[in-house]
Design an enzyme around this catalytic site. Structure first.
Site: not given
Length: 258
Positions: A44, A110, A144
């Site tokens: 990431e 995300k 994540c």
């Protein structure tokens, strides 16, 4: 003959808020990747580290990095993926790019921005899940903090591979280890997690623990060091296991509301 893809997970430290140095570093690492690799996965925010001050990064750096990814994908004849800071219409995104060897690009923003660090106040959250196809495999890329939310990863699309790129810190690494394995088992898919290592400029330590799990939760790769991990994913393993154990057919029927 069963379809297979070989993936390379690049677990590395990151240069804080320095896209140029990170591109140079990752290019050196990518140049050492095995020639039979089909997909290279980076962490990431691999050009900056997990920074909450994206305004310090020049707006054009996003396009420069995407161009670099296309060049590396063409050179290696491998797909490349990872997330970066991307600025668009005066908004910042933690955006994952999947670049095919021919230069075609898919993106995922995300969904779950990390409120503990204030990411939700800096980066615009995504709204769309991405399922892409590559060499006979359906891949679902996530980022994540998404790992903590099983409903978002729920395998209603019959994808084959779930991938998380991350900057996951040491104090909560057992959650990372446990949830990666759980996502593989509950979704009957390969689950891949690529984390960084080292300490960032804010003092957070990252212990790696990049890993690959098969459909039944067996660990195929794992590392705590700065290295490139490899794993070969086999489509027959997915198909035969799902045919024998029809757990996905028994999943609860519900839909998400916005």
């Amino acid at each position: 003959m069963s379809q297979r893809i070989t993936i390379a997970l690049i677990q590395s430290h990151l240069h804080w808020e320095n896209p140029e140095d990170n591109r140079k570093m990752f290019e050196e690492k990518i140049n050492t990747v095995s020639k039979d690799t089909d997909l290279i996965i980076l962490p990431e925010m691999f050009t900056t580290g997990f920074t909450m001050t994206p305004q310090k990064i020049e707006a054009e750096e996003g396009d420069i990095t995407v161009g670099w990814m296309k060049s590396m994908a063409e050179k290696t004849e491998s797909a490349i993926m990872g997330s970066i800071i991307f600025q668009e219409d005066d908004q910042f995104f933690n955006r994952l790019f999947f670049v095919y060897p021919n230069g075609e690009t898919k993106t995922y923003d995300k969904k779950h921005t990390f409120t503990l660090a204030g990411e939700d106040k800096v980066y615009k959250a995504g709204e769309e899940k991405l399922i892409l196809e590559y060499k006979g495999f359906k891949i679902c890329p996530l980022i994540c903090y998404d790992l903590r939310f099983p409903v978002w990863a729920r395998n209603t699309e019959d994808y084959d591979v779930l991938v998380y790129v991350a900057n996951w810190p040491k104090p909560r690494i057992e959650a990372w280890n446990t949830l990666l394995k759980a996502r593989a088992i509950e979704n009957m898919a390969y689950c891949v997690g690529v984390n960084r290592i080292g300490q960032d400029e804010l003092g957070y330590d990252y212990p790696g623990h990049s890993a690959v799990y098969d459909v039944l939760g067996k660990q195929l790769a794992f590392s705590e060091g700065e290295e490139i991990l490899y794993a070969t994913l086999d489509k027959e393993h997915i198909v035969s296991t799902r045919q024998k154990l029809k757990f996905l057919e028994d999943r609860d029927d519900f839909s998400l509301k916005g």
